[in-house]
Design a protein around this motif. Structure first.
Motif: not given
Length: 626
Positions: A432-439, A421-426, A383-388
Motif C-alpha cells: 500500500g505504499v504511495a510513491l512519488s518521483t521526479d522527471v 525491480d526496486l519499485v516492485a520490491h518496495v 524494513k524500518v519504514i514497514a515496521t514503524r
C-alpha cells in the motif's frame, strides 16, 4: 520570514508549488559558540533551559560550593562606598529588524530558520514586512533558470525600496544556492545587492553585516559589498536550534547536507558541497525537544537524505571503505544500483539506524524524509519504514527518465530494469505504499523513443505524486561541460505536457481507488476554500478535506458517545467518499491516536474487524503499559 516555494526541482529537495507566509515564531536558543564537547543548551516547552555535558554537570559543581547568600553576606560586611555602574555595550544589531524571503526547497526553509537563530543571538528581530526592515535577505534556489529569474526580478523591486529610503536604505543580501553559484556577479549587479553568503556561511552573516554597517557615512551607506561563499566539508549547523514558526504542527529537521552523486544535470554538488552528516545524538535531542513542543510531524531533510552516515564516533580512527568485503563496494545500495563514487560508510551510523531511533522518540509523531536517492533504499531502510507505524508509508523515488541510455547520460547509476525491480520490491515489502518521483524531459540528446520510454514508466508505475520539468542547463555541471542542450524548447514543452497529462490520468485513478477507504489524517486547520471544512494530510501525504463538525471523542465506528470539535494537531479517522486529481474528500469518523489507528490497521490486516480493533487498541496499549 516569507517562504516563496518555487516549483523548480530535479532530484533534490521537494519544492512545494505555493507561496505562503510563516506565522510568528517561537524563540529558540542559539548555540553557535559551543563546540561538540561543550555543554549543550536546549530550550524546553516550559521556557526553561537545560544544560547537558559529557563531564560533571554544572548543577553538581554548584551543589558542592557555597550558596549565593554566602557572597551577599560577605558583601554586606564591607564598606563599598560609591559604586560606578555602566551598562554593557549594545549587542551588535540590537533593535534592528530583519526580513527573510525563502525560495526553493525545504532545506532552504530550514536554513532560513537557522539564520534567524543566528541573528536573534546577535540582537536582530524578525519583521514580516520588507518596508519595515533594516536588513532584507532572499534565500535562493539555483536549480533552474526560472528560479534565478524570479530573484533578479525581486531584486529590481527592492532597489526601488532602497531608493525611497536613501538616507537609510536597507541592506539587501542574497543567500543560498544562487549566491554560491553567481558570487561576485551579484555584488556587481548595479548596486542591487550588498551582501552575498553561501549556504555554509550563515554563522558569519552577523560579521558581514557589521562590516557593511561600518562603511556608513552621514550622506548614506556606501555601496561596498560583503561576501562569504566558502563551502565547508564539516558544517551541519548541528549546534543551532532553528527559530521555527510558533504554533506549527509540522516542521523540518536537517540531518545531512551536500551531495556526492554528481548527476550530470545537477548543480547541487557545486552549490551545497560534499555530503556530511549531523551526529545522531544531536538529531535525537532536537526531535525530543520538538516532541515536547507538541510538534506532530517531522520531515528529515538532506540533499541525499538516505545516504546519511554519521562518522562522529570514528573521529581519529581510519574510515573503512566500501563494505566488509571489498569485492563490491556498492553492496550497501539497493540491488542493481551504483554511484560515481565509492561509499565510505564502514562503521558509521547509517540511515536505517537513524530512522529507527528517530521514530522511537515519540510514537505519536509522524516521521517523513526527503529527498532520497533510489540507490539508498536498502532492505534495512525498507524494513524500518514497514515496521514503524509512525514512519509514513510514502516514498519519493526520483526516476528522472524511463530510458536506460538516458539514465546513463544523466549519470544516475542504474538502469530502467533496476529501477522497475526496486519499485516492485518496495511495494512487496511495504504493501500500500504511495510513491512519488521526479522527471526531467528534454535532457541532452533525448530522442522520441527515449521520451516514449518515460511515458511508459509513468503509465506502468502509477505514481501518487510527481514533479516534472523540462531540462534547464546549469553552468559547471557535467552536462553543461560535456553534453549539448540540443532539444528545442518547443519539443521540451510538448513532451512535458504529455508526461504531465499521463501522470494526472494515473493520479486520478490512484485517488479513485481510495474511495471507501479509511485513513488517519493529521488536522492542519481550515481548508483554504471554506471555513466550514478542515484540511489535513494522510500518511500517504495526500490532502484530505472534510466537514468541520463534532465527531466522536474516541473513534469506535459508532455515532453515540461524547462528541468533540477537532483541533489542529489532532489525529482523526476519515472515510474517503470522493476525490479530485489532487485531493481526497472525506467524512470525519472520530478522533483517534496514531498508535491506536496503527494497531487497528494491523488487526484488520490479520482478518479482524477494523472498527472493533480501533476500539480495542487503546485498551491493549494500556494493558501492555501495565
Amino acid at each position: 520570514m516569507v517562504n516563496k516555494l518555487t516549483a523548480g526541482r530535479h532530484c533534490q529537495m521537494q519544492v512545494l508549488p505555493c507561496i505562503w507566509r510563516l506565522a510568528p515564531r517561537a524563540v529558540c536558543l542559539h548555540r553557535s559558540s559551543l563546540s561538540r564537547r561543550s555543554p549543550v543548551v536546549r530550550a524546553h516547552s516550559d521556557g526553561a533551559a537545560a544544560v547537558q555535558s559529557t563531564s560533571t554537570s554544572l548543577a553538581t559543581k554548584l551543589a558542592d560550593g557555597p550558596p549565593f547568600q554566602y557572597f551577599l553576606n560577605a558583601l554586606s560586611k564591607q564598606n563599598l562606598g560609591s559604586v560606578e555602574t555602566t551598562l554593557p555595550a549594545e549587542v551588535p544589531g540590537s533593535k534592528r529588524k530583519v526580513y527573510i524571503e525563502t525560495y526553493g526547497c525545504q532545506m532552504n526553509v530550514n536554513d532560513s530558520e537557522v539564520l534567524l537563530s543566528v541573528l536573534a543571538d546577535n540582537g536582530y528581530a524578525e519583521t514580516q514586512q520588507d518596508t519595515d526592515a533594516d536588513v532584507i535577505f532572499l534565500n535562493t534556489c539555483a536549480i533552474r533558470e526560472q528560479a534565478e529569474q524570479r530573484i533578479w526580478s525581486r531584486l529590481g523591486t527592492l532597489k526601488q525600496l532602497k531608493n525611497k529610503n536613501k538616507n537609510k536604505p536597507p541592506v539587501v543580501g542574497v543567500l543560498g544556492c544562487m549566491a554560491e553559484r553567481l558570487k561576485v556577479q551579484l555584488l556587481d549587479s548595479d548596486k542591487l545587492v550588498d551582501l552575498v553568503a553561501g549556504p555554509d556561511a550563515y554563522r558569519d552573516i552577523p560579521r558581514l553585516l557589521d562590516t557593511i554597517e561600518g562603511r556608513t557615512s552621514t550622506s548614506g551607506r556606501k555601496h561596498e559589498g560583503a561576501m562569504n561563499v566558502q563551502l565547508s566539508t564539516e558544517e551541519t549547523y548541528a549546534d543551532i536550534l532553528p527559530v521555527r514558526p510558533a504554533g506549527s504542527m509540522s516542521t523540518y529537521l536537517s540531518i545531512m547536507r551536500g551531495c556526492n552523486n554528481m548527476c550530470s544535470f545537477c548543480i547541487v554538488p557545486y552549490t551545497r558541497g560534499r555530503e556530511r552528516s549531523r551526529p545522531l545524538q544531536s538529531i535525537l535531542e532536537e526531535v525530543q525537544i520538538l516532541s515536547q513542543q507538541g510538534i506532530k510531524e517531522v520531515t528529515l531533510l538532506g540533499q541525499n537524505v538516505n545516504s546519511y552516515a554519521d562518522t562522529s564516533a570514528l573521529l581519529g580512527q581510519p574510515i573503512k571503505r566500501g563494505t566488509d568485503t571489498d569485492a563490491d563496494p556498492f553492496a550497501i545500495y539497493a540491488q542493481g544500483f551504483r554511484s560515481v563514487y565509492k561509499p565510505q560508510r564502514g562503521g558509521a551510523v547509517q540511515f536505517a539506524e537513524l530512522l529507527d531511533a528517530v521514530a522511537s522518540v515519540d510514537p505519536e509523531m509522524r516521521i517523513r524524509f526527503t529527498s532520497p536517492h533510489p540507490k539508498d533504499f536498502s532492505d534495512d531502510v525498507l524494513k524500518v519504514i514497514a515496521t514503524r507505524p509512525n514512519v509514513c508509508k510514502q516514498l519519493h523515488m526520483p526516476a528522472q527518465s524511463g530510458n536506460t541510455n538516458m539514465l546513463e547520460r544523466m549519470r544516475r547509476g542504474y538502469t530502467r530494469q533496476a529501477y522497475d525491480d526496486l519499485v516492485a520490491h518496495v511495494r512487496d515489502v511495504i504493501p500500500g505504499v504511495a510513491l512519488s518521483t521526479d522527471v526531467i524531459t528534454g535532457f541532452c540528446g533525448e530522442t522520441e523513443e527515449e521520451h516514449e520510454d518515460t511515458l511508459d514508466l509513468m503509465q506502468r508505475t502509477q505514481y501518487d505524486q510527481a514533479f516534472m520539468f523540462a531540462y534547464s542547463e546549469r553552468e559547471k555541471t557535467h552536462a553543461a561541460r560535456h553534453l549539448a542542450d540540443d532539444v528545442p524548447a518547443d519539443v521540451k514543452s510538448r513532451r512535458l505536457q504529455e508526461i504531465i497529462a499521463l501522470f494526472r490520468e494515473g493520479q486520478l485513478r490512484q485517488n479513485e481507488a481510495e474511495i471507501g477507504t479509511i485513513h488517519l489524517v493529521l488536522v492542519e486547520g481550515f481548508s483554504k476554500r471554506s471555513d466550514s471544512q478542515l484540511s489535513g494530510r494522510t500518511d500517504h501525504m495526500k490532502r484530505a478535506i472534510f466537514d468541520d463538525v463534532p465527531v466522536a471523542a474516541e473513534y469506535t465506528g459508532k455515532q453515540n458517545g461524547e462528541l468533540v470539535s477537532l483541533k489542529p494537531g489532532e489525529y482523526v479517522a476519515v472515510k474517503v467518499h470522493s476525490c479530485s486529481t489532487g485531493t481526497l474528500f472525506a467524512e470525519a469518523l472520530g478522533r483517534t491516536t496514531l498508535q491506536a489507528f496503527a494497531a487497528a490497521q494491523s488487526a484488520a490486516d490479520d482478518g479482524h474487524d477494523f472498527v472493533a480493533a480501533v476500539h480495542a487498541a487503546p485498551r491493549e496499549a494500556a494493558a501492555m503499559a501495565c
